[in-house]
Design an enzyme around this catalytic site. Structure first.
Site, PDB file in Angstrom:
ATOM      1  N   ASP A   1      43.573  30.680  43.092  1.00 57.92           N
ATOM      2  CA  ASP A   1      42.705  29.618  43.330  1.00 57.92           C
ATOM      3  C   ASP A   1      43.548  28.460  44.505  1.00 57.92           C
ATOM      4  OD1 ASP A   1      40.327  27.853  43.635  1.00 57.92           O
ATOM      5  OD2 ASP A   1      40.010  27.461  41.621  1.00 57.92           O
TER       6      ASP A   1
ATOM      7  N   ASP B   1      31.448  28.323  44.238  1.00 56.98           N
ATOM      8  CA  ASP B   1      31.339  27.622  43.074  1.00 56.98           C
ATOM      9  C   ASP B   1      29.951  27.331  42.655  1.00 56.98           C
ATOM     10  OD1 ASP B   1      34.156  27.474  42.649  1.00 56.98           O
ATOM     11  OD2 ASP B   1      34.601  25.468  43.140  1.00 56.98           O
TER      12      ASP B   1
END
Ligand SMILES: *[C@@H]1O[C@H](CO)[C@@H](O)[C@H](O)[C@H]1NC(C)=O
Ligand SMILES: *[C@@H]1O[C@H](CO)[C@@H](O)[C@H](O)[C@H]1NC(C)=O
Ligand SMILES: *[C@@H]1O[C@H](CO)[C@@H](O)[C@H](O)[C@H]1NC(C)=O
Ligand SMILES: *[C@@H]1O[C@H](CO)[C@@H](O)[C@H](O)[C@H]1NC(C)=O
Ligand SMILES: *[C@@H]1O[C@H](CO)[C@@H](O)[C@H](O)[C@H]1NC(C)=O
Ligand SMILES: *[C@@H]1O[C@H](CO)[C@@H](O)[C@H](O)[C@H]1NC(C)=O
Ligand SMILES: *[C@@H]1O[C@H](CO)[C@@H](O)[C@H](O)[C@H]1NC(C)=O
Ligand SMILES: *[C@@H]1O[C@H](CO)[C@@H](O)[C@H](O)[C@H]1NC(C)=O
Length: 749
Positions: free
Chosen positions: A508, A570
């Site tokens: 990430d 997301d």
């Protein structure tokens, strides 16, 4: 005149010289991939030609054509005349690599500041080479291929006044109608120069009306398709965030105003890069349209000492006369076969469950194991432990500490990760004998000031002298331009992967870059990051790597070379995801998209959507997963999940390897649909959605594309029906509420 000592005899070649590999036994005949007739260069794909030539008087490179196939004959066009007015000849030509300061007032592809301050460059043709195959780009991700797949033309240019050399490298992948270009600048003089701007691809279109199509958005709203008319003047977009970004994707399409998804000419430009970039489209006073894509000039200022070289990232350009859809399919095929290096590129991806939306930071060894156990019961094959597992002195129990310290939290994991990994990998997925696999989340490019790493190495964080180090999500970015930072990250991640049986990593990256030591640090960071990616993925080829940057913040070809899948957004709301995933597919293969079924009401939108629709949308991505706590599912949802997992596994091979046809777009229709056809054409799967209930209104037929009109197909076992009927008349389904969906299988008889 250009230099006389050219390596390929330019003057002698008045006859058509065909350069390229030719062999009777080769299945693939690339013999006319690059054709040089002395002053003219033609790159030929199956259905594309790209032509430019040298002006023999001046040595300037002039663009002729990028479009449908040419056969070598050329109309002798009247010369471009100098007319009255202030725009000289250079401003009227279609220039192949427009340099700066010689009367072309459009945006240049290269701008270099010399030590004396001049920014004029005078780059003229010197010589060229033709190479079978494609050399690597030093330090940068790039498409690859063997001698049968790709042929490369290198054109050497030189500025006699400054001793600056530029090499333009063109590689043609004939089967994909794809031309890849990069440029490098070498300082052959004695004094330093600074490269202020350098485009990877530049092309001057002839006078014609064009639309430009791009992908814009923001966090949790990535890849929204935008189409607008190219007007006189400049219009463009880019990223100055230090990463490719959610805001604008490094992708540009140009198309005629009449071009649709399935018809008309379209050009796609896709930059193989993860850093700040810029796209400029300029319709000049003469009506010619220039497209430029490359490094962002605001974050470049790259100094070259004597003998040093700056290499631009490469840009892939594809052409299709089968509409925007044809353009996308060329890119998808090229990226699946000649960009993504992972062994998982086109092999089935395990259905996973990621702990993030199920538990967030709130877990320990036993509760995370419980989640894995419940996942296994549902048939999940890969369990992923997300954020929250690490941090010793500064435990990562919220987002304000721990990043940088990649050791297991001793309170949560008193004996390290091994016991948990052992227990999870002993679980069996569903009622099968398949052992569950274990995956882990990391964010190695970041540091919290609340960490041992930051206490030891405050200088490793990006900063600009005395300016405040602005935190975002309580974190700072490590400066991957520094070799010691690269080495640290390589070591901690390699140690982690060596420590236990971890077969998946989600990498990430959750903030933008602010205060940087210099503009050129952005590109230096990228070179360092690619070194880290390359080292780790080469050392751990059996690990399935997934890229992520707060969702799709780094959904770009640069990341894809190393990581075969990227978390698309997301935002896991299925309605939003239809738009985001259709948008992302403009440039990227569906195989690259991570897509998860999450709980309702959705964490980002608060929307409640039936589990079937949520599952169907997610399984259009190459990596299907769950993002929830099974214990919190409603009973009826829970009952459906194993069936959805089985369906996802059935469609997965077609999604990973097949051609995608966007039959109807979510931004244009209440009934978006996509068809995926296996490479051999024997199987296809249709995804068909109704977004909102359609009261008292007829439902449309959905007409398929890409089938063989002569062949017969069964449709979910019914039929057979001819490909012609399915494409010309179509199929009809009805839905009785919001969020209706169908997944339909076709088999060729
Ligand atoms: C290229 O053209 C041929 C002949 O027109 C056609 O059969 C083929 O499908 C085309 N390929 C692509 C990728 O468009
Ligand atoms: C080539 O360059 C010369 C000198 O700039 C110019 O006069 C001539 O028009 C150019 N020829 C073509 C075909 O562009
Ligand atoms: C550059 O310099 C070389 C050698 O001095 C000369 O042969 C050539 O003509 C020059 N080229 C141009 C474009 O001025
Ligand atoms: C510049 O690019 C050309 C073409 O790809 C290549 O042959 C050459 O080696 C490159 N130069 C450097 C210094 O990387
Ligand atoms: C010239 O460039 C080199 C390489 O970037 C650098 O190390 C050197 O300090 C520069 N010299 C001057 C005088 O700026
Ligand atoms: C883990 O957390 C659960 C729930 O908060 C708690 O009941 C349990 O005692 C904890 N286990 C350990 C080993 O800390
Ligand atoms: C550091 O962690 C402590 C304890 O968790 C917290 O109170 C503090 O706000 C954190 N500081 C920063 C700068 O995030
Ligand atoms: C496993 O088998 C049981 C009993 O037949 C069934 O209820 C359950 O749904 C199955 N689980 C999966 C993941 O298929």
């Amino acid at each position: 005149m250009f230099g006389s000592s050219t390596r390929t005899a330019l003057a002698a070649a008045s006859l058509l010289t065909v350069l390229g590999h030719k062999s009777a036994v080769m299945a693939q005949d690339n013999s006319n991939a690059v054709v040089v007739d002395g002053k003219t260069f033609v790159l030929n794909g199956d259905n594309v030609s790209y032509q430019f030539r040298v002006n023999e008087t001046s040595g300037d490179l002039l663009s002729d054509h990028f479009g449908g196939s040419l056969d070598g004959s050329m109309f002798d066009a009247p010369p471009v005349e100098a007319l009255g007015g202030w725009v000289g000849l250079n401003g009227r030509f279609r220039r192949e690599f427009p340099d700066h300061g010689r009367g072309d007032f459009r945006i240049p592809a290269v701008r270099i500041r010399q030590s004396e301050g001049y920014t004029v460059t005078d780059l003229r043709y010197q010589s060229h080479d033709v190479i079978q195959g494609k050399p690597e780009l030093p330090g940068l991700p790039a498409t690859h291929g063997g001698e049968d797949d790709v042929t490369t033309l290198v054109v050497h240019m030189f500025d006699n006044y400054s001793s600056i050399a530029v090499d333009l490298s063109y590689s043609i992948f004939p089967k994909y109608d794809a031309i890849v270009r990069s440029a490098n600048v070498t300082n052959k003089g004695t004094k330093n120069i600074t490269v202020e701007a350098l485009s990877s691809f530049s092309f001057d279109f002839p006078v014609e009306d064009l639309d430009m199509i791009s992908l814009n958005g923001d966090w949790a709203r990535e890849a929204h398709r935008q189409r607008r008319k190219v007007e006189y003047g400049t219009q463009g977009f880019g990223s100055s965030t230090g990463f490719s970004s959610h805001l604008h994707n490094p992708f540009l399409a140009l198309a005629h105003p009449s071009t649709t998804e399935s018809q008309g000419e379209a050009w796609g430009f896709s930059l193989v890069y993860t850093g700040s970039f810029s796209v400029d489209v300029e319709k000049g006073s003469q009506g010619l349209t220039r497209a430029l894509i490359g490094l962002n000039p605001n974050q470049l200022s790259w100094q070259l000492g004597a003998g040093e070289t700056l290499t631009s990232p490469e840009c892939v350009a594809v052409y299709s006369d089968n509409g925007i859809g044809g353009m996308s399919r060329s890119l998808h095929r090229l990226y699946r076969n000649h960009l993504i290096k992972s062994k998982f590129a086109i092999s089935d991806r395990p259905v996973l469950l990621n702990s993030w939306e199920g538990l967030y930071f709130d877990y320990n060894e036993s509760t995370i194991y419980q989640l894995a156990e419940e996942s296994a019961t549902l048939g999940v094959k890969l369990f992923v432990m997300d954020d929250g597992w690490f941090g010793d002195k500064y435990p990562r129990t919220s987002d304000n500490a721990g990043l940088g310290d990649w050791t297991p939290n001793p309170e949560r994991f008193p004996e390290g990760l091994s016991p948990l990994v052992q227990d999870v990998t002993d679980l069996k997925a569903g009622n099968t004998s398949t052992k569950m696999r274990f995956g882990i989340w990391v964010e190695p490019e970041m540091v919290n000031p609340n960490s041992s790493l930051y206490r030891e190495h405050p200088d490793w964080a990006l900063h600009a002298g005395p300016y405040p180090r602005t935190e975002q999500r309580n974190q700072l970015v490590l400066n991957l331009a520094l070799p010691e930072v690269q080495d640290y990250i390589i070591k901690v991640i390699a140690d982690l992967l060596d420590s236990s049986d971890i077969s998946y990593v989600k990498w990430d990256f959750n903030r933008a870059m602010h205060e940087t030591p210099s503009p050129s640090n952005d590109h230096a960071y990228m070179l360092g990051m690619y070194r880290v990616f390359d080292t780790l993925t080469t050392r751990f080829p059996d690990v399935l790597w997934e890229g992520c940057a707060s969702g799709g913040g780094r959904f770009d070809p640069g990341v894809l070379e190393y990581f075969p899948q990227i978390w698309t957004s997301d935002d896991t709301d299925a309605l939003e995801r239809v738009t985001i995933q259709f948008g992302t597919s403009l440039a990227y293969p569906p195989s690259a998209m991570g897509a998860h079924l999450s709980a309702v009401p959705n964490a980002q939108t608060g929307r409640t959507i039936p589990v079937t629709f949520r599952g169907h949308v997610a399984m259009m991505g190459g990596s299907f997963g769950l993002e929830l706590n099974p214990a919190e599912l409603h009973e009826d949802e829970k009952a459906e999940v194993p069936g959805l997992i089985a369906l996802a596994e059935k469609v997965n091979p077609i999604i990973l390897t097949g051609d995608m046809y966007r039959l109807r777009l979510p931004e244009e229709s209440n009934w978006p649909a996509a068809l995926f056809i296996s490479p051999d054409g024997a199987q296809a799967v249709l995804f068909y959605f109704q977004l909102r209930a359609n009261v008292n209104h007829a439902t449309p037929w959905i007409r398929l594309q890409g089938l063989d009109p002569q062949a017969k197909y069964t449709v979910d076992g019914k039929g057979p029906y001819s490909g012609a009927n399915l494409m010309n008349m179509g199929l009809q389904y009805t839905f009785d509420s919001d969020f209706g969906s169908e997944v339909v299988f076709l088999e060729r008889q």
